[in-house]
Motif scaffolding. Sequence first.
Motif, PDB file in Angstrom:
ATOM      1  N   THR A  77       0.832  -1.208   0.000  1.00  0.00           N
ATOM      2  CA  THR A  77       0.000   0.000   0.000  1.00  0.00           C
ATOM      3  C   THR A  77       0.864   1.256   0.000  1.00  0.00           C
ATOM      4  O   THR A  77       0.562   2.226  -0.691  1.00  0.00           O
ATOM      5  N   GLY A  81       0.858   4.223  -2.662  1.00  0.00           N
ATOM      6  CA  GLY A  81       0.693   5.600  -2.188  1.00  0.00           C
ATOM      7  C   GLY A  81       1.802   6.514  -2.683  1.00  0.00           C
ATOM      8  O   GLY A  81       1.556   7.673  -3.029  1.00  0.00           O
ATOM      9  N   THR A 115      -6.611   3.897   0.070  1.00  0.00           N
ATOM     10  CA  THR A 115      -5.802   5.005  -0.436  1.00  0.00           C
ATOM     11  C   THR A 115      -6.732   6.033  -1.075  1.00  0.00           C
ATOM     12  O   THR A 115      -7.856   5.707  -1.457  1.00  0.00           O
ATOM     13  N   TYR A 121      -2.854   6.988   2.944  1.00  0.00           N
ATOM     14  CA  TYR A 121      -3.614   5.766   3.178  1.00  0.00           C
ATOM     15  C   TYR A 121      -3.799   5.570   4.677  1.00  0.00           C
ATOM     16  O   TYR A 121      -3.050   6.093   5.480  1.00  0.00           O
TER      17      TYR A 121
END
Length: 198
Positions: A77, A81, A115, A121
Motif C-alpha cells: 500500500t 501511495g 488510499t 492511506y
Amino acid sequence: IVGVRSEDGVVLAALEPKLSIPAAPSISKKIFRIDDHVGVAIAGLSPDARVLIRQARLASQSNKMTYDEPIDIEDLTSSIGDLLQRYTQNAGVRPFGVSLLIGGVDEHRVSLLATDPSGSYRGYKATAIGRNSEKATNVLKDQYRDEITVDEAIAMSIEALKEAAEGDLSPDGMNVAVITKESQKFRSLTPEEIQKYL
C-alpha cells in the motif's frame, strides 16, 4: 465498494457497473487479485486503476523474487501511495482519479487499507468508498463488532451494498472476494454463494 476486516480474514465487495450488452459474468470491473494473499477494489477511473494494479502486481512479484516471501500488505500500500503522491507534485500531469481498498493477509496481520488520490492511506476495520458510500458506512457502523467472523463480514458487506444500491440487487450486479487467514488465498464468491447471502 465495501471492505470489512475480521480476525479471520478480509472481505471486499463491489457493485458492478450495469452494461448495455451482455458481458462475461465472472470478470469483475471493480475487484482485482494482486497476489494470492491480497486483492484490491477500486472506486473511480478504471484506466487509472489499471496502471496502479499493474504496479502493485509488479511490486508483489518483485518482493517474491527478491525475498522469497509474499509482500507485506502495508508495504504494498505504501508503494502504491508513493506512486499516487508523485503525480500530485508536477504541473504537467494530473493526479490519479481513483481510490483503492486493499485487503489481504500476511504473516503479521489481516489488513484493510484505503488510499486516496493524494497518496495518503489508512487502515480500517470496515469502510465504504464510492457513490452512496455514506449509506453503506452507516450500515457498517451499526453492525460491525470486533469479534465478527468472515461469514458475518460477507453478510454485512452485502447488506451495506444493498443499502447503497439504487434499485434491486442481484448476484450478477455485485462481486465479493474473500481472503482468509487460514488459506491466505484470494477467492471470488460465485453468484450462487452471493445469492445465499442476499
